[in-house]
Design a protein around this motif. Sequence first.
Motif, PDB file in Angstrom:
ATOM      1  N   GLY A   1     -13.509   2.714 -56.805  1.00 18.75           N
ATOM      2  CA  GLY A   1     -12.700   2.544 -55.611  1.00 18.75           C
ATOM      3  C   GLY A   1     -12.983   3.584 -54.533  1.00 18.75           C
ATOM      4  O   GLY A   1     -13.805   4.489 -54.718  1.00 18.75           O
ATOM      5  N   PRO A   2     -12.304   3.489 -53.384  1.00 19.66           N
ATOM      6  CA  PRO A   2     -12.615   4.330 -52.231  1.00 19.66           C
ATOM      7  C   PRO A   2     -12.197   5.786 -52.365  1.00 19.66           C
ATOM      8  O   PRO A   2     -12.855   6.675 -51.805  1.00 19.66           O
ATOM      9  CB  PRO A   2     -11.846   3.653 -51.090  1.00 19.66           C
ATOM     10  N   ALA A   3     -11.110   6.068 -53.081  1.00 18.65           N
ATOM     11  CA  ALA A   3     -10.622   7.447 -53.137  1.00 18.65           C
ATOM     12  C   ALA A   3     -11.593   8.349 -53.907  1.00 18.65           C
ATOM     13  O   ALA A   3     -12.033   9.390 -53.409  1.00 18.65           O
ATOM     14  CB  ALA A   3      -9.233   7.487 -53.758  1.00 18.65           C
ATOM     15  N   ILE A   4     -11.938   7.945 -55.128  1.00 16.59           N
ATOM     16  CA  ILE A   4     -12.885   8.741 -55.920  1.00 16.59           C
ATOM     17  C   ILE A   4     -14.249   8.777 -55.241  1.00 16.59           C
ATOM     18  O   ILE A   4     -14.907   9.821 -55.199  1.00 16.59           O
ATOM     19  CB  ILE A   4     -12.994   8.183 -57.353  1.00 16.59           C
ATOM     20  N   THR A   5     -14.668   7.654 -54.680  1.00 12.36           N
ATOM     21  CA  THR A   5     -15.963   7.625 -54.001  1.00 12.36           C
ATOM     22  C   THR A   5     -15.970   8.547 -52.790  1.00 12.36           C
ATOM     23  O   THR A   5     -17.005   9.134 -52.464  1.00 12.36           O
ATOM     24  CB  THR A   5     -16.318   6.191 -53.571  1.00 12.36           C
ATOM     25  N   SER A   6     -14.835   8.706 -52.122  1.00 10.37           N
ATOM     26  CA  SER A   6     -14.779   9.614 -50.979  1.00 10.37           C
ATOM     27  C   SER A   6     -15.031  11.052 -51.405  1.00 10.37           C
ATOM     28  O   SER A   6     -15.626  11.834 -50.648  1.00 10.37           O
ATOM     29  CB  SER A   6     -13.420   9.509 -50.271  1.00 10.37           C
ATOM     30  N   VAL A   7     -14.608  11.418 -52.604  1.00  9.86           N
ATOM     31  CA  VAL A   7     -14.860  12.771 -53.120  1.00  9.86           C
ATOM     32  C   VAL A   7     -16.357  12.965 -53.372  1.00  9.86           C
ATOM     33  O   VAL A   7     -16.947  13.979 -52.989  1.00  9.86           O
ATOM     34  CB  VAL A   7     -14.063  13.027 -54.416  1.00  9.86           C
ATOM     35  N   ILE A   8     -16.961  11.975 -54.028  1.00 10.70           N
ATOM     36  CA  ILE A   8     -18.404  12.025 -54.285  1.00 10.70           C
ATOM     37  C   ILE A   8     -19.174  12.091 -52.976  1.00 10.70           C
ATOM     38  O   ILE A   8     -20.084  12.907 -52.806  1.00 10.70           O
ATOM     39  CB  ILE A   8     -18.846  10.798 -55.100  1.00 10.70           C
ATOM     40  N   ALA A   9     -18.786  11.228 -52.029  1.00 14.99           N
ATOM     41  CA  ALA A   9     -19.473  11.190 -50.733  1.00 14.99           C
ATOM     42  C   ALA A   9     -19.316  12.509 -49.983  1.00 14.99           C
ATOM     43  O   ALA A   9     -20.254  12.975 -49.323  1.00 14.99           O
ATOM     44  CB  ALA A   9     -18.925  10.038 -49.889  1.00 14.99           C
ATOM     45  N   ALA A  10     -18.138  13.122 -50.069  1.00 16.26           N
ATOM     46  CA  ALA A  10     -17.898  14.386 -49.360  1.00 16.26           C
ATOM     47  C   ALA A  10     -18.855  15.475 -49.833  1.00 16.26           C
ATOM     48  O   ALA A  10     -19.435  16.209 -49.027  1.00 16.26           O
ATOM     49  CB  ALA A  10     -16.447  14.826 -49.558  1.00 16.26           C
ATOM     50  N   VAL A  11     -19.029  15.566 -51.155  1.00 16.09           N
ATOM     51  CA  VAL A  11     -19.938  16.585 -51.708  1.00 16.09           C
ATOM     52  C   VAL A  11     -21.375  16.304 -51.276  1.00 16.09           C
ATOM     53  O   VAL A  11     -22.097  17.212 -50.831  1.00 16.09           O
ATOM     54  CB  VAL A  11     -19.832  16.608 -53.249  1.00 16.09           C
TER      55      VAL A  11
ATOM     56  N   ASN B   1     -23.396   3.412 -51.968  1.00 18.00           N
ATOM     57  CA  ASN B   1     -21.954   3.564 -52.175  1.00 18.00           C
ATOM     58  C   ASN B   1     -21.309   2.354 -52.840  1.00 18.00           C
ATOM     59  O   ASN B   1     -20.136   2.392 -53.203  1.00 18.00           O
ATOM     60  CB  ASN B   1     -21.246   3.875 -50.853  1.00 18.00           C
ATOM     61  N   GLY B   2     -22.062   1.261 -53.006  1.00 18.72           N
ATOM     62  CA  GLY B   2     -21.508   0.068 -53.619  1.00 18.72           C
ATOM     63  C   GLY B   2     -21.236   0.218 -55.107  1.00 18.72           C
ATOM     64  O   GLY B   2     -20.285  -0.365 -55.633  1.00 18.72           O
ATOM     65  N   PHE B   3     -22.054   0.993 -55.788  1.00 22.44           N
ATOM     66  CA  PHE B   3     -21.888   1.209 -57.237  1.00 22.44           C
ATOM     67  C   PHE B   3     -20.566   1.907 -57.517  1.00 22.44           C
ATOM     68  O   PHE B   3     -19.704   1.385 -58.227  1.00 22.44           O
ATOM     69  CB  PHE B   3     -23.064   2.045 -57.757  1.00 22.44           C
ATOM     70  N   SER B   4     -20.396   3.101 -56.952  1.00 24.33           N
ATOM     71  CA  SER B   4     -19.173   3.861 -57.181  1.00 24.33           C
ATOM     72  C   SER B   4     -17.960   3.133 -56.623  1.00 24.33           C
ATOM     73  O   SER B   4     -16.897   3.102 -57.255  1.00 24.33           O
ATOM     74  CB  SER B   4     -19.282   5.245 -56.542  1.00 24.33           C
TER      75      SER B   4
ATOM     76  N   MET C   1      -9.557  11.229 -59.892  1.00 29.41           N
ATOM     77  CA  MET C   1     -10.695  11.648 -60.710  1.00 29.41           C
ATOM     78  C   MET C   1     -10.227  12.466 -61.906  1.00 29.41           C
ATOM     79  O   MET C   1     -10.737  12.296 -63.031  1.00 29.41           O
ATOM     80  CB  MET C   1     -11.677  12.444 -59.852  1.00 29.41           C
ATOM     81  N   ARG C   2      -9.263  13.346 -61.684  1.00 27.98           N
ATOM     82  CA  ARG C   2      -8.728  14.132 -62.797  1.00 27.98           C
ATOM     83  C   ARG C   2      -8.083  13.226 -63.847  1.00 27.98           C
ATOM     84  O   ARG C   2      -8.271  13.419 -65.058  1.00 27.98           O
ATOM     85  CB  ARG C   2      -7.695  15.133 -62.269  1.00 27.98           C
TER      86      ARG C   2
ATOM     87  N   VAL D   1     -20.696   7.661 -66.164  1.00 24.90           N
ATOM     88  CA  VAL D   1     -20.856   6.691 -65.082  1.00 24.90           C
ATOM     89  C   VAL D   1     -20.564   7.341 -63.733  1.00 24.90           C
ATOM     90  O   VAL D   1     -21.216   7.037 -62.730  1.00 24.90           O
ATOM     91  CB  VAL D   1     -19.959   5.467 -65.313  1.00 24.90           C
ATOM     92  N   LEU D   2     -19.605   8.249 -63.693  1.00 24.48           N
ATOM     93  CA  LEU D   2     -19.351   9.008 -62.467  1.00 24.48           C
ATOM     94  C   LEU D   2     -20.604   9.777 -62.049  1.00 24.48           C
ATOM     95  O   LEU D   2     -20.985   9.783 -60.874  1.00 24.48           O
ATOM     96  CB  LEU D   2     -18.196   9.986 -62.675  1.00 24.48           C
ATOM     97  N   GLY D   3     -21.228  10.411 -63.022  1.00 21.49           N
ATOM     98  CA  GLY D   3     -22.440  11.174 -62.740  1.00 21.49           C
ATOM     99  C   GLY D   3     -23.575  10.294 -62.247  1.00 21.49           C
ATOM    100  O   GLY D   3     -24.268  10.636 -61.282  1.00 21.49           O
TER     101      GLY D   3
END
Length: 217
Positions: A81-91, A73-76, A31-32, A44-46
């Motif tokens: 991909g799964p790594a960045i989406t895992s951060v979003i999902a965690a929050v 979760n299909g959009f992100s 993400m960084r 788009v992340l937002g």
Amino acid sequence: MHIVEGFLPLYWCIIWFILALIFIVIGIRQMRTVIREVPESKKVLGISAVLMFVLQFFGVRFVTGTTSSALGNGFSGSIFGPAITSVIAAVILLLQAVLLGYGGLTTLGANIFSIGVVGPFVAYLVFTALRKHKFSPVIAVAFASFLSTICSLLTTAVQFGLVYGDFWKFIILMFISQLPLIVVDVLITLVVFAFVYNSMKDNPIFFDDFSKYLKFR
């Protein structure tokens, strides 16, 4: 599809949390990099985070020990991909567990893994494969969203099955509770993605070389 508090033994909670944490650490680094190298990605992340939060906001407790809801979760997953989406999902899942009572704190790792890792991983593979075969991004994200939700559901069933056995019972019960929500999930994701794509076709996240920022490194 969020596993609620008390339905998984502590050792399984720890195992799923460790697995989820690996992706979260990778996701923070990705993400960084993405935000630094592709500033246009922030919008788009937002949007993908808001979509996931809104679709999961309306949950109903089900007899299987889960809170049934659409996932978003299909959009992100398709784009980031799964790594960045895992951060979003965690929050999102942490906020839901603390503020709304969806899921749980001890089951947070299990929920992140099913909703933020497995589903998005499948979405990314499907979306990327269909784009290589010249499918429209909108069509590609529809298939990706559908399979992402299905695979998240199956992962949750496996997480229960590993503890209680009888995988098929959990799969059948979850499909009964989730089928209408899967349809809602796919349709809303499709509409939102179509709007975003048609508004931002020149955004670098839709270029083929965007995937270089999502390498596991």
